[in-house]
Scaffold this motif. Structure first.
Motif, PDB file in Angstrom:
ATOM      1  N   SER A  12       9.927  24.842  68.311  1.00 53.82           N
ATOM      2  CA  SER A  12      10.539  25.584  69.400  1.00 53.82           C
ATOM      3  C   SER A  12       9.450  26.186  70.272  1.00 53.82           C
ATOM      4  CB  SER A  12      11.436  26.694  68.830  1.00 53.82           C
ATOM      5  OG  SER A  12      12.012  27.454  69.866  1.00 53.82           O
ATOM      6  N   VAL A  13       9.559  25.999  71.592  1.00 49.81           N
ATOM      7  CA  VAL A  13       8.582  26.502  72.545  1.00 49.81           C
ATOM      8  C   VAL A  13       9.317  27.411  73.526  1.00 49.81           C
ATOM      9  CG1 VAL A  13       6.871  25.924  74.305  1.00 49.81           C
ATOM     10  CG2 VAL A  13       7.201  24.409  72.324  1.00 49.81           C
ATOM     11  N   LEU A  14       8.914  28.664  73.589  1.00 51.29           N
ATOM     12  CA  LEU A  14       9.637  29.671  74.371  1.00 51.29           C
ATOM     13  C   LEU A  14       8.694  30.416  75.317  1.00 51.29           C
ATOM     14  CD1 LEU A  14      11.656  31.085  71.360  1.00 51.29           C
ATOM     15  CD2 LEU A  14      12.636  29.774  73.250  1.00 51.29           C
ATOM     16  N   ALA A  22      11.978  41.449  77.326  1.00 46.73           N
ATOM     17  CA  ALA A  22      11.798  40.082  76.833  1.00 46.73           C
ATOM     18  C   ALA A  22      11.557  40.066  75.336  1.00 46.73           C
ATOM     19  CB  ALA A  22      10.633  39.417  77.566  1.00 46.73           C
ATOM     20  N   VAL A  23      10.887  41.102  74.821  1.00 50.98           N
ATOM     21  CA  VAL A  23      10.639  41.177  73.376  1.00 50.98           C
ATOM     22  C   VAL A  23      11.952  41.266  72.615  1.00 50.98           C
ATOM     23  CG1 VAL A  23       9.558  42.506  71.531  1.00 50.98           C
ATOM     24  CG2 VAL A  23       8.375  42.232  73.713  1.00 50.98           C
ATOM     25  N   ARG A  24      12.877  42.058  73.114  1.00 50.54           N
ATOM     26  CA  ARG A  24      14.190  42.144  72.469  1.00 50.54           C
ATOM     27  C   ARG A  24      14.898  40.802  72.495  1.00 50.54           C
ATOM     28  NH1 ARG A  24      13.935  47.154  75.227  1.00 50.54           N
ATOM     29  NH2 ARG A  24      15.097  46.337  77.015  1.00 50.54           N
ATOM     30  N   GLY A  25      14.766  40.095  73.608  1.00 52.03           N
ATOM     31  CA  GLY A  25      15.367  38.770  73.690  1.00 52.03           C
ATOM     32  C   GLY A  25      14.726  37.785  72.730  1.00 52.03           C
ATOM     33  N   LEU A  26      13.414  37.867  72.586  1.00 52.86           N
ATOM     34  CA  LEU A  26      12.711  36.985  71.654  1.00 52.86           C
ATOM     35  C   LEU A  26      13.221  37.165  70.229  1.00 52.86           C
ATOM     36  CD1 LEU A  26       8.950  37.132  72.739  1.00 52.86           C
ATOM     37  CD2 LEU A  26      10.493  35.177  72.880  1.00 52.86           C
ATOM     38  N   ARG A  27      13.449  38.403  69.834  1.00 53.73           N
ATOM     39  CA  ARG A  27      13.931  38.659  68.480  1.00 53.73           C
ATOM     40  C   ARG A  27      15.265  37.949  68.231  1.00 53.73           C
ATOM     41  NH1 ARG A  27      11.725  43.319  65.781  1.00 53.73           N
ATOM     42  NH2 ARG A  27      13.699  43.511  64.676  1.00 53.73           N
ATOM     43  N   ARG A  28      16.156  38.021  69.204  1.00 55.56           N
ATOM     44  CA  ARG A  28      17.460  37.361  69.052  1.00 55.56           C
ATOM     45  C   ARG A  28      17.308  35.850  68.969  1.00 55.56           C
ATOM     46  NH1 ARG A  28      18.855  41.357  72.940  1.00 55.56           N
ATOM     47  NH2 ARG A  28      18.658  39.819  74.627  1.00 55.56           N
ATOM     48  N   VAL A  65       2.666  39.601  82.134  1.00 58.03           N
ATOM     49  CA  VAL A  65       1.887  38.364  82.134  1.00 58.03           C
ATOM     50  C   VAL A  65       2.681  37.248  81.456  1.00 58.03           C
ATOM     51  CG1 VAL A  65      -0.277  39.644  82.082  1.00 58.03           C
ATOM     52  CG2 VAL A  65       0.731  38.844  79.937  1.00 58.03           C
ATOM     53  N   ALA A  66       2.318  36.022  81.784  1.00 56.23           N
ATOM     54  CA  ALA A  66       2.975  34.869  81.185  1.00 56.23           C
ATOM     55  C   ALA A  66       2.461  34.643  79.769  1.00 56.23           C
ATOM     56  CB  ALA A  66       2.728  33.632  82.034  1.00 56.23           C
ATOM     57  N   ALA A  67       3.364  34.373  78.849  1.00 56.53           N
ATOM     58  CA  ALA A  67       3.005  34.101  77.455  1.00 56.53           C
ATOM     59  C   ALA A  67       3.985  33.070  76.911  1.00 56.53           C
ATOM     60  CB  ALA A  67       3.032  35.373  76.628  1.00 56.53           C
ATOM     61  N   THR A  68       3.644  32.506  75.774  1.00 60.73           N
ATOM     62  CA  THR A  68       4.500  31.483  75.169  1.00 60.73           C
ATOM     63  C   THR A  68       4.553  31.675  73.667  1.00 60.73           C
ATOM     64  OG1 THR A  68       3.878  29.872  76.873  1.00 60.73           O
ATOM     65  CG2 THR A  68       4.912  29.007  74.888  1.00 60.73           C
ATOM     66  N   LEU A  69       5.757  31.681  73.133  1.00 60.82           N
ATOM     67  CA  LEU A  69       5.967  31.741  71.688  1.00 60.82           C
ATOM     68  C   LEU A  69       6.277  30.333  71.193  1.00 60.82           C
ATOM     69  CD1 LEU A  69       6.501  33.294  68.996  1.00 60.82           C
ATOM     70  CD2 LEU A  69       8.889  33.444  69.742  1.00 60.82           C
ATOM     71  N   GLU A  81       3.155  31.055  66.623  1.00 59.64           N
ATOM     72  CA  GLU A  81       1.998  31.180  67.498  1.00 59.64           C
ATOM     73  C   GLU A  81       2.416  31.911  68.768  1.00 59.64           C
ATOM     74  OE1 GLU A  81       0.583  27.314  68.442  1.00 59.64           O
ATOM     75  OE2 GLU A  81       0.241  26.722  66.354  1.00 59.64           O
ATOM     76  N   LEU A  82       1.575  32.811  69.234  1.00 59.47           N
ATOM     77  CA  LEU A  82       1.820  33.448  70.519  1.00 59.47           C
ATOM     78  C   LEU A  82       0.614  33.206  71.413  1.00 59.47           C
ATOM     79  CD1 LEU A  82       3.803  36.609  71.185  1.00 59.47           C
ATOM     80  CD2 LEU A  82       1.941  35.926  72.696  1.00 59.47           C
ATOM     81  N   HIS A  83       0.846  32.468  72.495  1.00 58.35           N
ATOM     82  CA  HIS A  83      -0.213  32.081  73.428  1.00 58.35           C
ATOM     83  C   HIS A  83      -0.207  32.998  74.640  1.00 58.35           C
ATOM     84  CE1 HIS A  83      -0.889  27.953  71.590  1.00 58.35           C
ATOM     85  NE2 HIS A  83       0.269  28.316  71.049  1.00 58.35           N
ATOM     86  N   ASP A  84      -1.395  33.425  75.054  1.00 57.74           N
ATOM     87  CA  ASP A  84      -1.528  34.169  76.311  1.00 57.74           C
ATOM     88  C   ASP A  84      -2.780  33.690  77.030  1.00 57.74           C
ATOM     89  OD1 ASP A  84      -3.891  35.843  75.643  1.00 57.74           O
ATOM     90  OD2 ASP A  84      -2.551  36.762  74.184  1.00 57.74           O
TER      91      ASP A  84
END
Length: 207
Positions: A12-14, A22-28, A65-69, A81-84
């Motif tokens: 999964s790439v988010l 956005a952090v709250r959304g990521l948890r869901r 900033v843009a990041a990717t989980l 993985e968390l990319h920044d």
């Protein structure tokens, strides 16, 4: 925040913007994805890890900033993985209650089977691995140790003495429980009921 890489069932790439909402959304999204992958036993740990990693990006790289989980599952093992776009590598070091850096990493190290940092062409990736094959009790013990170490740092406690580490952590656990009872009382809750429910959960887990 967008969807999920269909090229592999267990990847999964988010992409997301580093904002508290956005952090709250990521948890869901993380919990939903792990349920689909039959890894719901890891949902609680994964949500906490993702929250800490995303919070570090907000604090140390920049809000918005843009990041990717990225999440990858293989068997009972989950890689997060968390990319920044920052090349600044986080360092796990001894911290005190006044330190702004390193707190989330200590929690991450306590929760994960393994973790690290990789430099990429556009920045870095902080990664960790969680294992679902561990017994529930073992996972709870690791979470408790991580929470106690963080609690001691917030309280400005001195470093642990190896010869008395268990005794010192027990004293910190007592203080933490007392603080939780104060919190329950301040919220209008029932501290005795809180203790009773915790005891019931403990007995159910160890049965």
């Amino acid at each position: 925040m967008s969807g999920h890489d269909s090229s592999s069932q267990l990847r999964s790439v988010l992409p997301f913007e580093a904002e508290p909402a956005a952090v709250r959304g990521l948890r869901r999204v993380v919990r939903k994805q792990l349920v689909e992958w039959s890894l719901s036993a890891l949902a609680e740990e994964a949500e906490l890890v993702v929250s800490e990693l995303a919070a570090n990006v907000i604090k140390h790289v920049g809000r918005g900033v843009a990041a990717t989980l990225v999440m990858e599952a293989a068997g009972d093992r989950l890689r997060i993985e968390l990319h920044d776009k920052s090349y600044q590598v986080p360092v796990l070091s001894s911290v005190t209650c006044d330190d702004e850096r390193g707190r989330g990493l200590h929690l991450l190290a306590g929760m994960a089977t393994d973790w690290g940092t990789l430099l990429t062409a556009t920045g870095k990736s902080v990664w960790c691995e969680l294992t679902a094959g561990l017994e529930t009790c073992s996972r709870r013990v690791r979470r408790a140790e991580a929470a106690l170490m963080e609690y001691r740092r917030d309280a400005g406690a001195p470093p642990l003495l190896r010869s008395r580490s268990v005794q010192i952590l027990e004293e910190s656990a007592t203080d933490l429980i007392a603080d939780l009872l104060h919190w329950a009382t301040a919220q209008g809750g029932d501290p005795d009921g809180l203790l009773d429910r915790a005891q019931m959960h403990f007995e159910a887990d160890t049965a």
